[in-house]
Design an enzyme around this catalytic site. Structure first.
Site, PDB file in Angstrom:
ATOM      1  N   THR A 128       0.746  -1.130  -0.014  1.00 35.89           N
ATOM      2  CA  THR A 128      -0.120  -0.084  -0.018  1.00 35.89           C
ATOM      3  C   THR A 128       0.913   1.362  -0.033  1.00 35.89           C
ATOM      4  OG1 THR A 128      -0.097   0.138   2.406  1.00 35.89           O
ATOM      5  CG2 THR A 128      -1.760  -1.092   1.398  1.00 35.89           C
ATOM      6  N   ASP A 129       0.107   2.430  -0.360  1.00 36.17           N
ATOM      7  CA  ASP A 129       0.648   3.566  -0.238  1.00 36.17           C
ATOM      8  C   ASP A 129       0.611   4.190   1.248  1.00 36.17           C
ATOM      9  OD1 ASP A 129      -1.652   4.445  -0.067  1.00 36.17           O
ATOM     10  OD2 ASP A 129      -1.889   5.314  -2.080  1.00 36.17           O
ATOM     11  N   ALA A 130       1.063   5.303   1.477  1.00 37.13           N
ATOM     12  CA  ALA A 130       0.819   6.033   2.794  1.00 37.13           C
ATOM     13  C   ALA A 130      -0.587   6.059   3.336  1.00 37.13           C
ATOM     14  CB  ALA A 130       1.279   7.475   2.926  1.00 37.13           C
TER      15      ALA A 130
END
Length: 157
Positions: free
Chosen positions: A26-28
């Protein structure tokens, strides 16, 4: 590349691979990074082939490799951290040097895909990267699989 005699009679329908989304995917914001869907689909295709009894490692010793030749993907909705996903691989067509899959990534228990792709994988000579015929045993397995599919399930572009 060898098809094991025990498994070669297993003609598969759509192959389902369960995947859990981890933080590394995932991203942030906890949303799955777009390229990770390709990783998930690669695993499902590999497991489809393995489940058919095809020995991928033996292919390497026979100077055979496989590369994605063509890819079309449609991202429909995001997947999130901790989601349980189902990734599918369904053979829809094959030629002398390629095989084509319809693939989907969905949340477990949901019909609506989060992403859907058509992926064409070509057989190449490992040492040169040039196209080569699919191994005969694999080609026969693919044709047998395609012939066993109801015509209404055949891929339409």
């Amino acid at each position: 590349m060898t098809v094991s005699s025990n498994d070669s009679t297993q003609i598969l329908g759509t192959y389902f691979l369960p995947i859990r989304v981890y933080i590394e995917d995932t991203d942030a914001g906890g949303i799955v990074f777009h390229a990770k869907y390709l990783h998930y689909m690669e695993r499902a295709r590999t497991e489809w082939v393995r489940h058919c009894g095809v020995g991928l490692r033996s292919g390497l010793s026979d100077n055979i490799s496989y590369v994605v030749q063509k890819l079309s993907i449609h991202y429909v909705a995001p997947a999130y951290l901790d989601d349980e996903l189902e990734v599918t691989a369904d053979l829809v067509d094959a030629g002398r040097v390629w095989m084509e899959f319809d693939q989907k990534v969905s949340r477990k228990g949901e019909v609506r895909p989060l992403a859907r792709a058509t992926v064409r994988v070509a057989c190449v000579a490992l040492d040169s990267g040039r196209p080569r015929r699919l191994p005969e045993d694999l080609s026969q397995l693919l044709q047998q699989h395609l012939a066993s599919k109801p015509s209404s399930q055949q891929y339409q572009e």
